[in-house]
Design an enzyme around this catalytic site. Sequence first.
Site, PDB file in Angstrom:
ATOM      1  CG  ASP A  69      -2.201  -0.792   0.980  1.00 51.35           C
ATOM      2  OD1 ASP A  69      -2.628  -0.881  -0.180  1.00 51.35           O
ATOM      3  OD2 ASP A  69      -2.759  -1.327   1.953  1.00 51.35           O
ATOM      4  N   GLY A  70       1.961   1.252   0.758  1.00 51.90           N
ATOM      5  CA  GLY A  70       2.817   2.435   0.799  1.00 51.90           C
ATOM      6  C   GLY A  70       3.383   2.783  -0.557  1.00 51.90           C
ATOM      7  CG  ASN A 141      -4.082   5.734   3.360  1.00 56.92           C
ATOM      8  OD1 ASN A 141      -5.067   5.488   2.689  1.00 56.92           O
ATOM      9  ND2 ASN A 141      -3.261   4.790   3.776  1.00 56.92           N
ATOM     10  CB  ALA A 183      -4.994   3.494   6.845  1.00 55.70           C
ATOM     11  CE1 TYR A 184      -2.707   5.147  14.728  1.00 57.32           C
ATOM     12  CE2 TYR A 184      -1.688   7.101  13.774  1.00 57.32           C
ATOM     13  CZ  TYR A 184      -1.928   6.275  14.864  1.00 57.32           C
ATOM     14  OH  TYR A 184      -1.381   6.570  16.086  1.00 57.32           O
ATOM     15  CB  SER A 187      -5.501   1.025  14.077  1.00 59.62           C
ATOM     16  OG  SER A 187      -5.169   0.188  12.987  1.00 59.62           O
TER      17      SER A 187
END
Length: 285
Positions: A69-70, A141, A183-184, A187
């Site tokens: 993904d990065g 993102n 993503a983050y 979480s």
Amino acid sequence: MKIAILPNLNKNDAHKHTVQIIRKLLELKADILMFSRYQDYFNCEEIVFYQDFYEMVADCDVMLAIGGDGTIIHAAKHAAIAGKPLLGINLGRIGFVAGLELNELDRLKDLVDGDYHIEKRMMLEVAIQNQEKSDTFYALNDAVISRGSLSRMIDLNVGFHDNKISHYRADGLIISTPTGSTAYSLSAGGPVIEPVMRCMLLTPICSHSLFSRSVLFGEDARLSVQAPAVDDNEIFLTIDGETSVQLDAEDTVQIQAAAIQVHLIKIKDISFYEVLNEKLSERRI
């Protein structure tokens, strides 16, 4: 079709898989473009190598990123600025923004034949402003404002169209696009948003409150974040997990929807919710 290939050779077996992809595309009569930094790794006379990366991007019809993904997100920013469609091939563990997996390379024929559709993804324009400077970044993102590893919890003021609307005492804040909601932000307890939507999601990180929740803003929103007292705390702005800038006390971070957007190539007829179930199922994590 002219295809610019951007591989991440730091991934396991990335060189082998990139050679496999190049051979398949050459069999399909595609023209392969690559940046000259990869010339020593790929000894193939059919590849056109460019000394100027931006000239290569301007000359191609589509861009193809090979990695996790990065890697794909990094390539997406160049693709968005140049107005080029992008296909990602997943070499990572999850690959949320990838269009194909390694076991699906036969579908590259659809790419060359033009048998695909475009999915438009919103980006963020993130600016650091004070009296002396103004730096601007693009995020696919998220933009994360957070404390340093040895810092205490930080105080952050959030503004909406230049009017203060809330205060957070937390480890930080995540401002994400719908693409970045998985993503983050996810979480940190944020919701999942269908990536073709146009909105901004604010999610606090470990907020010192029982009632701090994610907040969703429309695409026309202009948010600002400022730390009123930095003291001895280190505070960082991180863009898409790859660019990090330490903020000063007088800095204001402005976030809004970017004028540019990413055009992701979608070859498979599979919904976002099917991808979500597959990528985040227990067998993948």
